[in-house]
Each structure stands twice: as C-alpha cells, then as structure tokens.
Design a protein around this motif. Sequence first.
Motif, PDB file in Angstrom:
ATOM      1  N   PHE A  67      -1.690   2.776  69.477  1.00  0.00           N
ATOM      2  CA  PHE A  67      -0.829   3.069  70.605  1.00  0.00           C
ATOM      3  C   PHE A  67       0.668   2.752  70.207  1.00  0.00           C
ATOM      4  CE2 PHE A  67       1.490   1.682  74.431  1.00  0.00           C
ATOM      5  CZ  PHE A  67       1.269   2.843  75.323  1.00  0.00           C
ATOM      6  N   ARG A  68       0.847   1.758  69.352  1.00  0.00           N
ATOM      7  CA  ARG A  68       2.317   1.682  69.053  1.00  0.00           C
ATOM      8  C   ARG A  68       2.992   2.917  68.446  1.00  0.00           C
ATOM      9  NH1 ARG A  68       3.410  -0.029  63.515  1.00  0.00           N
ATOM     10  NH2 ARG A  68       1.825  -0.168  62.319  1.00  0.00           N
ATOM     11  N   TRP A  69       2.412   3.610  67.716  1.00  0.00           N
ATOM     12  CA  TRP A  69       2.717   4.933  67.308  1.00  0.00           C
ATOM     13  C   TRP A  69       2.982   5.980  68.584  1.00  0.00           C
ATOM     14  CZ3 TRP A  69       4.322   5.359  62.513  1.00  0.00           C
ATOM     15  CH2 TRP A  69       3.786   4.470  61.519  1.00  0.00           C
ATOM     16  N   ILE A  70       2.081   5.984  69.444  1.00  0.00           N
ATOM     17  CA  ILE A  70       2.590   6.845  70.730  1.00  0.00           C
ATOM     18  C   ILE A  70       3.519   6.361  71.342  1.00  0.00           C
ATOM     19  CG2 ILE A  70       1.831   7.406  72.855  1.00  0.00           C
ATOM     20  CD1 ILE A  70      -1.182   7.486  71.605  1.00  0.00           C
ATOM     21  N   LEU A  71       4.057   4.884  71.615  1.00  0.00           N
ATOM     22  CA  LEU A  71       5.015   4.638  72.047  1.00  0.00           C
ATOM     23  C   LEU A  71       6.314   4.510  71.338  1.00  0.00           C
ATOM     24  CD1 LEU A  71       5.950   2.913  74.522  1.00  0.00           C
ATOM     25  CD2 LEU A  71       5.407   0.783  73.796  1.00  0.00           C
ATOM     26  N   ASN A  72       6.308   4.652  69.952  1.00  0.00           N
ATOM     27  CA  ASN A  72       7.752   4.888  69.232  1.00  0.00           C
ATOM     28  C   ASN A  72       8.007   6.048  69.346  1.00  0.00           C
ATOM     29  OD1 ASN A  72       7.921   2.354  68.379  1.00  0.00           O
ATOM     30  ND2 ASN A  72       6.876   2.378  66.678  1.00  0.00           N
ATOM     31  N   TYR A  73       6.851   7.030  69.438  1.00  0.00           N
ATOM     32  CA  TYR A  73       7.206   8.533  69.659  1.00  0.00           C
ATOM     33  C   TYR A  73       7.833   9.056  71.030  1.00  0.00           C
ATOM     34  CZ  TYR A  73       6.689  13.270  71.097  1.00  0.00           C
ATOM     35  OH  TYR A  73       6.776  14.526  71.601  1.00  0.00           O
ATOM     36  N   LEU A  74       7.301   8.363  72.037  1.00  0.00           N
ATOM     37  CA  LEU A  74       8.136   8.228  73.310  1.00  0.00           C
ATOM     38  C   LEU A  74       9.421   7.857  73.308  1.00  0.00           C
ATOM     39  CD1 LEU A  74       4.822   7.526  75.734  1.00  0.00           C
ATOM     40  CD2 LEU A  74       6.129   9.770  75.383  1.00  0.00           C
ATOM     41  N   ARG A  75       9.755   6.740  72.519  1.00  0.00           N
ATOM     42  CA  ARG A  75      11.084   6.069  72.176  1.00  0.00           C
ATOM     43  C   ARG A  75      11.889   6.978  71.531  1.00  0.00           C
ATOM     44  NH1 ARG A  75       8.634   0.046  71.429  1.00  0.00           N
ATOM     45  NH2 ARG A  75       8.576  -0.408  73.594  1.00  0.00           N
ATOM     46  N   GLY A  76      11.469   7.984  71.092  1.00  0.00           N
ATOM     47  CA  GLY A  76      12.245   9.063  70.320  1.00  0.00           C
ATOM     48  C   GLY A  76      12.124   9.078  68.534  1.00  0.00           C
ATOM     49  N   SER A  77      11.088   8.023  68.326  1.00  0.00           N
ATOM     50  CA  SER A  77      10.895   8.064  66.733  1.00  0.00           C
ATOM     51  C   SER A  77      10.211   9.480  66.102  1.00  0.00           C
ATOM     52  CB  SER A  77       9.920   7.056  66.315  1.00  0.00           C
ATOM     53  OG  SER A  77       9.641   6.994  65.124  1.00  0.00           O
ATOM     54  N   LYS A  78      10.399  10.040  65.254  1.00  0.00           N
ATOM     55  CA  LYS A  78       9.959  11.222  64.374  1.00  0.00           C
ATOM     56  C   LYS A  78       9.057  10.872  63.300  1.00  0.00           C
ATOM     57  CE  LYS A  78      12.707  14.321  66.319  1.00  0.00           C
ATOM     58  NZ  LYS A  78      12.645  14.377  67.938  1.00  0.00           N
ATOM     59  N   VAL A  79       8.934   9.491  62.973  1.00  0.00           N
ATOM     60  CA  VAL A  79       8.034   8.731  62.086  1.00  0.00           C
ATOM     61  C   VAL A  79       6.560   8.893  62.522  1.00  0.00           C
ATOM     62  CG1 VAL A  79       7.459   6.884  60.603  1.00  0.00           C
ATOM     63  CG2 VAL A  79       9.926   7.347  61.270  1.00  0.00           C
ATOM     64  N   LEU A  80       5.640   9.654  61.488  1.00  0.00           N
ATOM     65  CA  LEU A  80       4.339   9.555  61.939  1.00  0.00           C
ATOM     66  C   LEU A  80       3.549   8.511  61.043  1.00  0.00           C
ATOM     67  CD1 LEU A  80       3.924  13.317  61.788  1.00  0.00           C
ATOM     68  CD2 LEU A  80       3.978  11.700  63.862  1.00  0.00           C
ATOM     69  N   PRO A  81       2.496   8.077  61.333  1.00  0.00           N
ATOM     70  CA  PRO A  81       1.586   7.125  60.464  1.00  0.00           C
ATOM     71  C   PRO A  81       1.374   7.766  58.991  1.00  0.00           C
ATOM     72  CG  PRO A  81       0.529   7.775  62.283  1.00  0.00           C
ATOM     73  CD  PRO A  81       1.642   8.513  62.529  1.00  0.00           C
ATOM     74  N   PRO A  82       1.137   7.202  58.282  1.00  0.00           N
ATOM     75  CA  PRO A  82       0.866   7.787  56.648  1.00  0.00           C
ATOM     76  C   PRO A  82      -0.339   8.538  57.053  1.00  0.00           C
ATOM     77  CG  PRO A  82       1.246   5.222  56.464  1.00  0.00           C
ATOM     78  CD  PRO A  82       1.441   5.689  57.828  1.00  0.00           C
ATOM     79  N   LYS A  83      -0.529   9.628  56.054  1.00  0.00           N
ATOM     80  CA  LYS A  83      -1.722  10.517  56.098  1.00  0.00           C
ATOM     81  C   LYS A  83      -3.137   9.599  55.743  1.00  0.00           C
ATOM     82  CE  LYS A  83       0.304  15.031  55.462  1.00  0.00           C
ATOM     83  NZ  LYS A  83      -0.504  16.178  55.544  1.00  0.00           N
ATOM     84  N   ASP A  84      -2.992   8.780  55.077  1.00  0.00           N
ATOM     85  CA  ASP A  84      -4.138   8.094  54.358  1.00  0.00           C
ATOM     86  C   ASP A  84      -4.458   6.672  55.646  1.00  0.00           C
ATOM     87  OD1 ASP A  84      -2.055   6.717  53.555  1.00  0.00           O
ATOM     88  OD2 ASP A  84      -3.126   6.399  51.517  1.00  0.00           O
ATOM     89  N   SER A  85      -3.808   6.736  56.465  1.00  0.00           N
ATOM     90  CA  SER A  85      -3.922   5.505  57.530  1.00  0.00           C
ATOM     91  C   SER A  85      -4.864   5.705  58.484  1.00  0.00           C
ATOM     92  CB  SER A  85      -2.547   5.416  58.255  1.00  0.00           C
ATOM     93  OG  SER A  85      -2.599   4.276  59.191  1.00  0.00           O
ATOM     94  N   VAL A  86      -5.680   4.683  58.603  1.00  0.00           N
ATOM     95  CA  VAL A  86      -6.441   4.523  59.562  1.00  0.00           C
ATOM     96  C   VAL A  86      -6.058   4.642  61.153  1.00  0.00           C
ATOM     97  CG1 VAL A  86      -8.490   3.460  58.359  1.00  0.00           C
ATOM     98  CG2 VAL A  86      -6.822   2.156  59.856  1.00  0.00           C
ATOM     99  N   GLU A  87      -4.732   4.572  61.215  1.00  0.00           N
ATOM    100  CA  GLU A  87      -4.093   4.417  62.577  1.00  0.00           C
ATOM    101  C   GLU A  87      -3.870   5.851  62.800  1.00  0.00           C
ATOM    102  OE1 GLU A  87      -0.661   1.890  62.727  1.00  0.00           O
ATOM    103  OE2 GLU A  87      -1.621   0.428  61.676  1.00  0.00           O
TER     104      GLU A  87
END
Length: 87
Positions: A67-87
């Motif tokens: 969820f933190r990735w979703i919240l960061n996206y809503l805050r304007g972040s363009k950074v995605l989790p690493p491809k090999d991440s389980v997140e």
Amino acid sequence: MCNTLYIYRVYAFNMLVKLNVGGREFWTSRDTLTGRGPNMLASMIQYPKPGALIDDAYFIDRDPDTFRWILNYLRGSKVLPPKDSVE
C-alpha cells in the motif's frame, strides 16, 4: 487568538485522513487521496457512507508494505517497486 488556533487545528485535522491498512496506520491528506481523479480511496472519504471506520481510521484489508507504493503514487511519486520485488 485562542479561538483562531482552535479553529485552525480543527480545520487541519479535518483535512487529514487516518488509514488502517493491514494493521498499520497511515496518515495522509484528503487532497492526496482525491487529487488523481476518481479512485476507491477518494470514494471512501467523499461519500456519506464511508468505508469501515475502526478507531477513527478507514480500515483497508490489504498488505501495508504494498500500500505504501500506492500512497506514494498518489502523493506524486513516479518511482515503482523494483521488478523482482515481492511488493
């Protein structure tokens, strides 16, 4: 002055949203949740019958680490989790 400070605190508190995601608490602003157009999180706080409130927090039964990735996206972040991440 005291009344002005009280009104400001109430206004600021009403602009903040507490989320309980998988047992982890997140704080964000209403603007963050509504700023990217219609979405499930915006709907939870905009309509008269919100999602489940538990201890004054909107409960979301999801993985908080993801969820933190979703919240960061809503805050304007363009950074995605690493491809090999389980997140």
